[in-house]
Design a protein around this motif. Structure first.
Motif, short mmCIF file in Angstrom:
data_model
loop_
_atom_site.label_atom_id
_atom_site.label_comp_id
_atom_site.label_asym_id
_atom_site.label_seq_id
_atom_site.Cartn_x
_atom_site.Cartn_y
_atom_site.Cartn_z
N LYS A 1 -5.06 28.09 -52.45
CA LYS A 1 -4.15 28.62 -51.43
C LYS A 1 -2.70 28.33 -51.82
O LYS A 1 -1.84 29.19 -51.72
N TRP A 2 -2.44 27.10 -52.27
CA TRP A 2 -1.10 26.74 -52.71
C TRP A 2 -1.16 26.16 -54.11
O TRP A 2 -2.10 25.43 -54.45
N GLU B 1 6.23 31.43 -53.15
CA GLU B 1 5.05 31.09 -52.33
C GLU B 1 4.01 30.28 -53.11
O GLU B 1 2.82 30.35 -52.84
N PRO C 1 4.21 25.93 -49.58
CA PRO C 1 4.42 26.47 -48.24
C PRO C 1 5.71 25.99 -47.57
O PRO C 1 6.11 24.84 -47.72
N ARG C 2 6.34 26.88 -46.82
CA ARG C 2 7.45 26.51 -45.95
C ARG C 2 6.90 26.12 -44.59
O ARG C 2 5.74 26.38 -44.28
N GLY C 3 7.76 25.50 -43.76
CA GLY C 3 7.40 25.25 -42.36
C GLY C 3 6.35 24.18 -42.14
O GLY C 3 5.78 24.08 -41.07
N ILE C 4 6.06 23.38 -43.17
CA ILE C 4 5.10 22.28 -43.01
C ILE C 4 5.90 20.98 -43.10
O ILE C 4 6.65 20.78 -44.05
N GLN D 1 2.45 16.43 -42.47
CA GLN D 1 1.27 17.30 -42.54
C GLN D 1 0.86 17.66 -43.97
O GLN D 1 -0.20 18.26 -44.18
N LEU E 1 -3.00 18.99 -46.41
CA LEU E 1 -3.20 20.23 -47.16
C LEU E 1 -3.97 19.93 -48.44
O LEU E 1 -4.89 20.65 -48.82
N ASP F 1 17.03 23.55 -46.27
CA ASP F 1 17.57 24.91 -46.21
C ASP F 1 17.25 25.68 -47.50
O ASP F 1 16.91 26.86 -47.46
N ASN G 1 13.88 26.81 -47.49
CA ASN G 1 13.70 27.97 -46.62
C ASN G 1 14.44 29.20 -47.11
O ASN G 1 14.59 30.17 -46.36
N GLY G 2 14.95 29.15 -48.33
CA GLY G 2 15.49 30.37 -48.91
C GLY G 2 16.99 30.44 -49.06
O GLY G 2 17.52 31.45 -49.51
N ALA G 3 17.72 29.39 -48.66
CA ALA G 3 19.18 29.42 -48.81
C ALA G 3 19.55 29.30 -50.29
O ALA G 3 18.83 28.67 -51.06
#
Lengths: 288, 422
Positions: free
Chosen positions: B182-183, B238, B241-244, B248, B252, B395, B398-400
């Protein structure tokens, strides 16, 4: 007779003071004194008087100006939205519909969950790759959304969470207000041939002004001081998109230990909030 | 109206402090605050209380992310408790500058041979010792054996001389993902300075602070930008993962979702206990042509200068760090390698470190601690550094854009540090 009347009046005042005393003492101790303390701290640095230096630093700080703007935008969008939604729900759920009580309970239920817990649960739901929101969106064919990881969607996501947690609470006040309106007015209007919308605008809304004023002011303040979801979920990011003032104050005070700057920020928050609420009160008063 | 308004306006502006009642009886009760689960502190507290029947210790667990803020609140208000608290080593200079740590130099004496010298250095400010090191740390590269086999990949080497490059990891992570993982890759403490600092360090970018001035940031040089670009790209592609949140990420890997996982040795037991997870361990990656660098630093325990139980507090932290048995009891709970030399040997001899799938990992950990470990910058502005640079990394995750994000973080850091110089 005259003496007899005066004595109970005096007693009444004493009793009233007695009943109010705990609230008044708490008010002074936990609200007025800390605010005064913040004002004093805000003109000092490391124990020395520095005049308006801390405020000058804030005005020069891009980060603080952005935080102020973010907070004002947050309130300007969120307050009307929440109150509109609370009012719509109140009007809907006051109807004699099957299951109305159950619906009311369900809408109110999030209020009973501590905001911190709600934030944690929503944080998992917002996860871009395995969160429930994207799972639901996938079912209806919408592409994966970044939610809290995107500077464009993070603030709206926090708004959604805050509304879920808050709308039920404000709705209860409006339901109480609606139930206080004697049904005769609406009946009379109906006899005169007024439709639902006209009755709502010309009878219900004016009579609901007091609870609406309370909800507007209290909601404004609550949203101004919103803190937990930001601290738990985004810590002000991404790219400062959710850096609301209360989090900025917290960060200066408790992360950086800069109490002087944090105090200056608190004073600015209070001044801006007083100004906004003052305008709201004036608007609602001139209405009547 | 005004009264009502004021009530509403000031709603929530005051913070109420909780002050536990102090014990009135003959036994002294020490209040102790740290980020570990209460169960993790039970072994050392029980052993200490058994050895010192007149002292009891009450442990209060707070979340890692809020530890600094909570300590600032309580110590900043001059509270006499906690008597003892866990101090993140890079934060010690800042804690000392705020007067939050008791100077224990004279009470402790020379302990250079009992605990790792580097961790004593990390607890020392201007020649004075302010805390006792409980643990040390390093990072390893875990890999999921099954996912690698499925992708036809050779597991990376455990030999530090043969360590894999980041470039290779990115390529292999893609291969593993194409074969069903998955990752491809994930970091344990994702976007935290501790975890990510070795990337620019490996490229020769330095630790983020100018060499000649501890309050001048140095996070915009080419090495930093290249490292940050690489980091951001792993998430943009990808592969990760983002947002983890950091809390947590180990799950994974434990769930078998990640091919390569950069994490601490403290996850070894968790992964070994996870049914159905086949994993191995390799040396921490480095950039091709760069230096091998691993993160280190961990916890020290220090004493609140306002404490009313200085003697007992001192006894407790000495027991937990200098006493071999005490240090082992501490390590038993928190699973982080102890800074106590003798206890470290026993720690590394545990079954999980000698199991068949990780043979040689004890030597690897020793090698990294002695040769490649680089501590985080020692500056009184570390708290600002960790907060602002950590946010910039998140940031970028997250793509900055790496360059502009590091530049604005550098400006923000300069402004924040200017406050410290006033």
């Amino acid at each position: 007779m005259r003496v007899g009347r005066r004595a109970p009046l005096g007693n009444e005042a004493a009793v009233a003071v007695l009943f109010l005393a705990p609230a008044l003492i708490a008010l002074v101790l936990f609200r007025i004194v800390p605010t005064g303390y913040a004002v004093v701290e805000s003109v000092r640095l490391k124990g020395e008087f520095v005049g308006l230096d801390n405020y000058r630093f804030l005005l020069d700080s891009d980060s603080f100006r952005r935080s102020l703007t973010t907070t004002l935008v947050f309130g300007a969008v969120l307050n009307p939205a929440q109150i509109g939604l609370a009012l719509a729900l109140a009007v809907l759920l006051i109807q004699r519909l099957p299951g109305a009580r159950l619906w009311r309970t369900l809408v109110f239920l999030p209020v009973a969950v501590p905001l911190l817990v709600s934030a944690l649960v929503w944080g998992i739901a917002f996860r871009p790759d395995d969160g429930i929101f994207n799972a639901v969106l996938a079912v209806v064919g919408v592409a994966k959304q970044p939610f809290l990881t995107s500077p464009d969607q993070a603030l709206p996501s926090i708004m959604l969470l805050a509304s879920w947690a808050g709308v039920g609470y404000w709705m209860i006040f409006l339901i109480a207000g609606l139930q206080d309106i004697p049904p005769e007015y609406a009946e009379a209007a109906a006899v005169d041939g007024a439709g639902w919308w006209r009755t709502f605008r010309q009878i219900t809304l004016p009579l609901l002004r007091r609870p609406l004023a309370f909800v507007l002011v209290a909601d404004t303040v609550a949203n101004f001081l919103l803190f937990a979801p930001v601290q738990v979920l985004t810590r002000g990011g991404p790219r400062e998109a959710t850096n609301l003032l209360m989090f900025e104050v917290y960060r200066q005070a408790y992360t950086f230990g800069d109490l002087a700057l944090a105090s200056a920020e608190v004073v600015v928050v209070v001044v801006v909030m007083v100004a906004v609420v003052f305008v709201q009160f004036r608007l609602l008063r001139s209405d009547g | 109206m005004p009264g009502g308004v004021v009530v509403l306006l000031l709603l929530g502006l005051s913070a109420a402090g909780l002050r536990p009642a102090s014990a009135q009886d003959a036994t002294v009760n020490l209040s102790f605050v740290g980020p570990e689960q209460p169960s993790a502190m039970e072994p050392v507290i029980a052993a200490f209380e058994a050895a010192n029947p007149t002292i009891t210790v009450t442990y209060e667990s707070v979340p890692f992310d809020q530890l600094n803020d909570i300590l600032q609140t309580r110590l900043g208000s001059g509270d006499a408790t906690p008597d003892v608290y866990t101090a993140d080593q890079p934060r010690i200079p800042a804690l000392v500058s705020r007067g939050f740590l008791l100077d224990i130099t004279a009470d402790v004496g020379d302990v250079g041979s009992t605990v790792l010298p580097s961790s004593i250095e990390a607890s020392t400010v201007e020649g004075k010792l302010y805390a006792l090191p409980v643990s040390t740390s390093t990072q390893l590269l875990y890999y999921n054996t099954d996912l690698l086999r499925k992708a036809g990949l050779t597991p990376p080497s455990l030999d530090p001389e043969q360590r894999v490059t980041w470039e290779q990891i990115a390529t292999d992570a893609t291969t593993a993902q194409d074969a069903g993982a998955k990752w491809g890759v994930m970091f344990d403490q994702v976007s935290r300075v501790y975890q990510i600092l070795p990337l620019p360090e490996s490229l020769g970018g330095g630790n983020g602070v100018a060499a000649d001035d501890e309050l001048t940031p140095a996070i915009t040089n080419d090495a930093w930008i290249k490292a940050a670009d690489f980091y951001g790209q792993l998430f943009a592609d990808e592969l990760a993962p983002r947002g983890i949140a950091p809390e947590q990420t180990p799950d994974l890997f434990a769930n078998g979702e990640v091919a390569y996982f950069v994490g601490g040795p403290w996850w070894m037991s968790k992964f070994a206990d996870t049914a159905g997870l086949a994993f191995g361990v390799a040396a921490h990656p480095y950039f091709e042509g760069g230096e091998p660098v691993t993160p280190t630093g961990a916890w020290s325990w220090g004493i609140n200068p306002q404490t009313e139980h200085q003697e007992e507090a001192l006894k407790f932290i000495q027991f937990a760090t200098l006493d071999e048995q005490g240090a082992l009891e501490t390590a038993k709970g928190i699973a982080i390698p102890p800074a106590n030399n003798a206890a470290l040997e026993t720690y590394l001899a545990q079954d999980v470190f000698t199991a068949e799938n990780v043979i040689g990992v004890s030597d690897l950990i020793r090698f990294e601690l002695e040769n490649t470990a680089v501590i985080r910058p020692r500056t009184v502005g570390f708290i600002q550094f960790e907060d602002i640079v950590g946010k910039a990394l998140e940031d970028i995750r997250n793509g900055a854009d790496a360059t502009t994000t590091l530049e604005s973080a550098s400006e923000e850091l300069e402004a924040a540090w200017a406050r410290l110089e006033r």
